[in-house]
Design an enzyme around this catalytic site. Structure first.
Site, PDB file in Angstrom:
ATOM      1  N   ASP A  16      35.825  48.722  38.457  1.00  0.00           N
ATOM      2  CA  ASP A  16      35.368  47.501  39.135  1.00  0.00           C
ATOM      3  C   ASP A  16      33.836  47.473  39.227  1.00  0.00           C
ATOM      4  OD1 ASP A  16      35.579  45.098  40.422  1.00  0.00           O
ATOM      5  OD2 ASP A  16      36.213  45.931  42.340  1.00  0.00           O
ATOM      6  N   HIS A  33      30.764  43.453  31.265  1.00  0.00           N
ATOM      7  CA  HIS A  33      31.987  43.957  30.624  1.00  0.00           C
ATOM      8  C   HIS A  33      31.648  44.760  29.367  1.00  0.00           C
ATOM      9  CE1 HIS A  33      34.293  41.828  33.510  1.00  0.00           C
ATOM     10  NE2 HIS A  33      34.090  40.615  33.015  1.00  0.00           N
ATOM     11  N   ASN A  64      44.025  38.570  36.531  1.00  0.00           N
ATOM     12  CA  ASN A  64      42.734  38.274  35.904  1.00  0.00           C
ATOM     13  C   ASN A  64      42.747  37.016  35.025  1.00  0.00           C
ATOM     14  OD1 ASN A  64      41.765  41.765  35.576  1.00  0.00           O
ATOM     15  ND2 ASN A  64      41.127  40.271  37.099  1.00  0.00           N
ATOM     16  N   TRP A  65      43.945  36.494  34.705  1.00  0.00           N
ATOM     17  CA  TRP A  65      44.009  35.240  33.936  1.00  0.00           C
ATOM     18  C   TRP A  65      43.362  34.108  34.708  1.00  0.00           C
ATOM     19  CZ3 TRP A  65      45.310  35.993  29.073  1.00  0.00           C
ATOM     20  CH2 TRP A  65      46.218  36.994  28.742  1.00  0.00           C
ATOM     21  N   ARG A 176      38.464  54.344  42.257  1.00  0.00           N
ATOM     22  CA  ARG A 176      38.051  52.944  42.157  1.00  0.00           C
ATOM     23  C   ARG A 176      36.541  52.875  42.312  1.00  0.00           C
ATOM     24  NH1 ARG A 176      40.764  47.499  43.981  1.00  0.00           N
ATOM     25  NH2 ARG A 176      39.136  46.081  43.305  1.00  0.00           N
ATOM     26  N   ILE A 183      44.055  49.286  46.182  1.00  0.00           N
ATOM     27  CA  ILE A 183      44.770  49.751  44.984  1.00  0.00           C
ATOM     28  C   ILE A 183      45.043  48.575  44.045  1.00  0.00           C
ATOM     29  CG2 ILE A 183      46.884  50.868  44.150  1.00  0.00           C
ATOM     30  CD1 ILE A 183      47.007  52.513  46.587  1.00  0.00           C
ATOM     31  N   SER A 184      45.007  47.348  44.588  1.00  0.00           N
ATOM     32  CA  SER A 184      45.110  46.134  43.769  1.00  0.00           C
ATOM     33  C   SER A 184      46.275  46.130  42.781  1.00  0.00           C
ATOM     34  CB  SER A 184      43.797  45.891  43.015  1.00  0.00           C
ATOM     35  OG  SER A 184      42.768  45.634  43.929  1.00  0.00           O
TER      36      SER A 184
HETATM   37  C1  FPP Z   1      36.076  44.536  36.901  1.00  0.00           C
HETATM   38  O1  FPP Z   1      34.778  44.092  37.059  1.00  0.00           O
HETATM   39  C2  FPP Z   1      36.406  44.726  35.536  1.00  0.00           C
HETATM   40  C3  FPP Z   1      37.364  44.024  34.852  1.00  0.00           C
HETATM   41  C4  FPP Z   1      38.163  42.942  35.400  1.00  0.00           C
HETATM   42  C5  FPP Z   1      37.625  44.330  33.491  1.00  0.00           C
HETATM   43  C6  FPP Z   1      37.495  45.759  33.116  1.00  0.00           C
HETATM   44  C7  FPP Z   1      37.074  45.779  31.740  1.00  0.00           C
HETATM   45  C8  FPP Z   1      36.228  46.671  31.193  1.00  0.00           C
HETATM   46  C9  FPP Z   1      35.688  47.834  31.894  1.00  0.00           C
HETATM   47  C10 FPP Z   1      35.755  46.518  29.854  1.00  0.00           C
HETATM   48  C11 FPP Z   1      36.765  46.016  28.952  1.00  0.00           C
HETATM   49  C12 FPP Z   1      37.657  47.081  28.506  1.00  0.00           C
HETATM   50  C13 FPP Z   1      38.683  46.746  27.770  1.00  0.00           C
HETATM   51  C14 FPP Z   1      39.590  47.801  27.278  1.00  0.00           C
HETATM   52  C15 FPP Z   1      38.900  45.323  27.499  1.00  0.00           C
HETATM   53  P1  FPP Z   1      34.583  42.698  37.773  1.00  0.00           P
HETATM   54  O2  FPP Z   1      34.343  41.691  36.714  1.00  0.00           O
HETATM   55  O3  FPP Z   1      35.731  42.432  38.682  1.00  0.00           O
HETATM   56  O4  FPP Z   1      33.275  42.997  38.572  1.00  0.00           O
HETATM   57  P2  FPP Z   1      32.841  42.339  39.949  1.00  0.00           P
HETATM   58  O5  FPP Z   1      33.830  42.795  40.980  1.00  0.00           O
HETATM   59  O6  FPP Z   1      31.492  42.935  40.177  1.00  0.00           O
HETATM   60  O7  FPP Z   1      32.818  40.867  39.741  1.00  0.00           O
END
Ligand code: FPP
Length: 236
Positions: A16, A33, A64-65, A176, A183-184
């Site tokens: 995260d 990302h 996440n969709w 995390r 734990i989401s």
């Molecule tokens: C959370 O950060 C991350 C995700 C929802 C995606 C995790 C993806 C990667 C680490 C890279 C991609 C890897 C693959 C295998 C596709 P967030 O966007 O929720 O961050 P924030 O909480 O700061 O907004």
């Protein structure tokens, strides 16, 4: 058995903080990302070198969709590109990849890339690497329970052996990043006795040393599994 646990066998990571990492640098979220993929590559390599048996990471939850379509598309592209790039290095390192989650929502191209990488790494025996994508812990328990019921084996063992990451056992250490303490809906069944490690480090900044910190913290914990401290010590 000593009182302190040995290395965790199975580590799970909720990656995260990509968005915040990018925002703090006035960059688009997708740049976070992209850096997150690099962090993932570092961590997989380091975990394999440290002799971790199984690593499961949460790349994309079933929730996440709901993100903006452009971000979802970018994540899927990063995922597909990552699979192509990782296939050979993972195979060379003896790391077996499996994608866990409901794959029915993915494009044919992505599913084909997943199949290819899973097949190319299937002989790997040094570490199991699971990427959870379109995954939810409740969904996993439900599909396992439905399959167990259909087989007339609706028992704890019957469910457990039908979970997506069925071969990797309970999660010993769940990490995390990014400061939240939840734990989401990640590996709910396997997290029943996990040690939970939360760090403020944003995922793109996480590296081998960060993983070592988490492992060191874990090794210093006393795992009681419902027993008293005295019982755990005397089993030794
Ligand atoms: C959370 O950060 C991350 C995700 C929802 C995606 C995790 C993806 C990667 C680490 C890279 C991609 C890897 C693959 C295998 C596709 P967030 O966007 O929720 O961050 P924030 O909480 O700061 O907004």
């Amino acid at each position: 058995m000593s009182k302190k646990p040995a290395l965790p066998r199975h580590i799970a990571i909720i990656m995260d903080g990509n968005g915040r990492w990018a925002k703090s640098r006035f960059m688009p979220r997708v740049e976070g990302h992209r850096k997150g993929v690099l962090a993932l590559e570092r961590v997989v390599k380091h975990a394999a070198e440290r002799g971790i048996a199984a690593l499961t990471v949460f790349a994309f939850s079933s929730e996440n969709w709901r993100r903006p379509a452009a971000e979802v598309t970018a994540l899927m592209k990063l995922f597909a590109a990552g699979l192509d790039r990782w296939e050979q290095p993972l195979a060379d390192a003896g790391v077996r990849l499996r994608v866990i989650g409901d794959r029915t929502a993915f494009s044919e191209t992505l599913n084909a890339a997943i199949d290819r990488t899973e097949a190319a790494t299937a002989a790997g025996r040094s570490m199991q690497f699971n990427i959870a994508a379109n995954y939810g812990g409740r969904w996993d328990m439900l599909q396992a329970a439905q399959a167990a019921a259909a087989a007339g084996e609706l028992t704890l063992e019957g469910i457990e052996k039908r979970l997506c990451a069925r071969d990797d056992g309970p999660v010993d250490l769940m990490i995390r990043t990014g400061g939240e303490r939840r734990i989401s809906n990640f590996l709910l069944w396997q997290a029943a006795y996990s040690e939970l490690y939360f760090t403020d480090t944003l995922w793109p900044d996480f590296d081998g040393a960060s993983l070592d910190d988490a492992i060191d913290w874990y090794v210093g914990r006393e795992r009681r599994f419902g027993m008293t401290s005295e019982q755990v010590t005397s089993i030794g």
